[in-house]
Enzyme design. Structure first.
Site, mmCIF file in Angstrom:
data_model
loop_
_atom_site.group_PDB
_atom_site.id
_atom_site.type_symbol
_atom_site.label_atom_id
_atom_site.label_comp_id
_atom_site.label_asym_id
_atom_site.label_seq_id
_atom_site.Cartn_x
_atom_site.Cartn_y
_atom_site.Cartn_z
ATOM 1 N N CYS A 164 0.802 -1.226 0.000
ATOM 2 C CA CYS A 164 0.000 0.000 0.000
ATOM 3 C C CYS A 164 0.834 1.276 0.000
ATOM 4 O O CYS A 164 0.777 2.057 -0.949
ATOM 5 C CB CYS A 164 -0.930 0.021 1.217
ATOM 6 S SG CYS A 164 -2.329 -1.112 1.078
ATOM 7 N N ILE A 165 1.589 1.478 1.072
ATOM 8 C CA ILE A 165 2.163 2.804 1.322
ATOM 9 C C ILE A 165 3.157 3.236 0.242
ATOM 10 O O ILE A 165 3.166 4.401 -0.153
ATOM 11 C CB ILE A 165 2.817 2.870 2.725
ATOM 12 C CG1 ILE A 165 1.866 2.320 3.799
ATOM 13 C CG2 ILE A 165 3.200 4.298 3.068
ATOM 14 C CD1 ILE A 165 0.544 3.026 3.907
#
Length: 437
Positions: free
Chosen positions: A274-275
């Protein structure tokens, strides 16, 4: 409310629906287990024949999900398949497929589009289709909507389309699928009603929003918030280090403020699915509107530079001991992207290993969660995890602490190694042979 809407909601609320989970990874598998546990029939669909075979044999391929849970699900009716024709049996289809970036840092939507195209011939009236993959605002409307309606079905009348972003946090003992509030956006109000009926059976708290775009943007904001704040604290780390200040002590002190501050800790870079990736989905989409997302791009640059910063600290540490990195034996501790999991996606540890090897050192790793270096699309090491004994540790010129797993014996490491490069702030007390990175 159409008859199809009422019928779909009633079937979901009575738990008679067959739930189809498409993509059986870190997001899809916990979702499958949750629906199975509350009495739904669940069909798992994945293109990976090895995964399907393991699941049907009652085995897990994700460390924090036990084989016992998979075997129990199998015994109570769960089945996995690679046969997309069985999509027609499902009343709900939840898409949990990857959305990586390509080499130009642009969204790779091929998994979402190819999966939707594979489902398309077998969609029927009465179904609800939910996308959980993180993506740019507009994906559900632009990519899924026309494909779902291609055969004559009408979204909002006899088939229902929603976007509900996944919020899994592997290895976090404080949260599970059931307890993490669920954001749901529907293409129409009827879609939203059916989407809420789908998820409220399995999740404690619903967060309905006005559209699929709002739900898509919500997920991006969550991850951009983390990326930008981690970029900020990584930059602060570099400044603090130059000033002779321990950034971890600073963050701990700031975290005592009971309002207006959230603690983010620096590290060797960003990892996970994600990040490091999701912020660039918004950056890419913003260009369509003539906008430049400078905060996002700057934080991305800072976080991307962290592995090189760590290797620079390794070079400095060896230099102080009269050694060069070239020809040295270096052990990287922890190659999963975060502590206490086996997830290798986008792990900065792997980039650190590549940088060390490129500079002529002999690199090895130790990770209790990753016994053998896995096959990865972009990274290749023929290595197995090193045993952490005093004798073995003493054979290395330096150790780089990249992921601070709880299973490591930190006192043994400290007493057995001549140089430790600590990128996680695990060793707070100053020591001559420990370099903060």
């Amino acid at each position: 409310m159409t008859d199809w809407t009422q019928a779909s909601i009633a079937k979901l609320k009575s738990r008679e629906s067959l739930i189809g989970i498409v993509g059986l990874g870190y997001v899809g598998l916990p979702l499958m287990l949750r629906y199975n546990a509350i009495g739904f029939r669940v069909l798992g669909i994945d293109i990976d024949t090895d995964k399907v075979a393991k699941l049907n044999a009652g085995e897990s391929y994700i460390e924090h999900i036990s084989g016992q849970h998979i075997a129990k699900a199998r015994a109570s009716g769960f089945e996995a398949t690679t046969d997309f024709r069985r999509v027609s049996e499902c009343d709900a289809l939840i898409l949990c497929v990857p959305t990586p970036l390509n080499k130009y840092r642009e969204p790779d939507m091929s998994f979402v589009i190819d999966t939707t195209d594979a489902l398309k011939p077998y969609l029927r009236a009465g179904q609800v289709v939910s996308l959980e993959s993180t993506t740019y605002p507009g994906t559900t409307e632009e990519e899924l909507l026309p494909r779902v309606q291609q055969s004559g079905l009408v979204v909002g009348e006899n088939i229902f389309l929603v976007y509900s972003p996944e919020r899994e946090d592997p290895g976090n003992p404080n949260f599970e699928t059931r307890t993490i509030p669920k954001v749901v956006g529907g293409h129409t109000s009827a879609c939203l009603e059916v989407g809420v009926a789908l998820y409220e059976q399995a999740i404690d708290k619903m967060v309905p929003v006005s559209s699929t775009k709002v739900a898509e943007m919500t997920k991006l904001l969550e991850n951009i918030h983390r990326a930008v704040n981690i970029g900020l604290v990584n930059e602060m780390k570099i400044v603090a280090d130059r000033m002779g200040i321990d950034i971890f002590e600073v963050v701990d002190a700031a975290a005592t403020k009971p309002f207006g501050f959230t603690a983010y800790y620096p590290g060797p870079g960003l990892g996970g699915h994600c990040i490091p990736i999701d912020p660039f989905y918004l950056t890419w989409k913003a260009r369509e509107y003539g906008l430049h997302t400078r905060f996002i791009e700057l934080s991305g640059e800072i976080n991307k530079a962290m592995p090189e910063y760590v290797v620079g600290k390794l070079v400095d540490g060896l230099n102080e001991k009269g050694k060069s990195l070239k020809g040295s034996r270096v052990l990287v501790l922890g190659i999963a992207y975060k502590k206490n999991v086996d997830d290798m996606r986008e792990s900065p540890s792997v980039e650190i290993m590549e940088l060390i090897e490129a500079k002529g050192a002999v690199v090895a790793y130790s990770d209790p969660h990753v016994p053998v270096f896995p096959k990865m699309r972009e990274h290749h090491f023929e290595l197995t995890s090193e045993v952490l004994s005093a004798e073995n540790l003493a054979t290395f010129d330096a150790v780089v602490l990249a992921t601070d797993h709880d299973k490591f014996d930190y006192e043994l490491i400290k007493s057995s190694v001549g140089l430790i490069v600590d990128s996680r702030g695990k060793y707070r007390a100053p020591a001559e042979h420990i370099v903060k990175a």
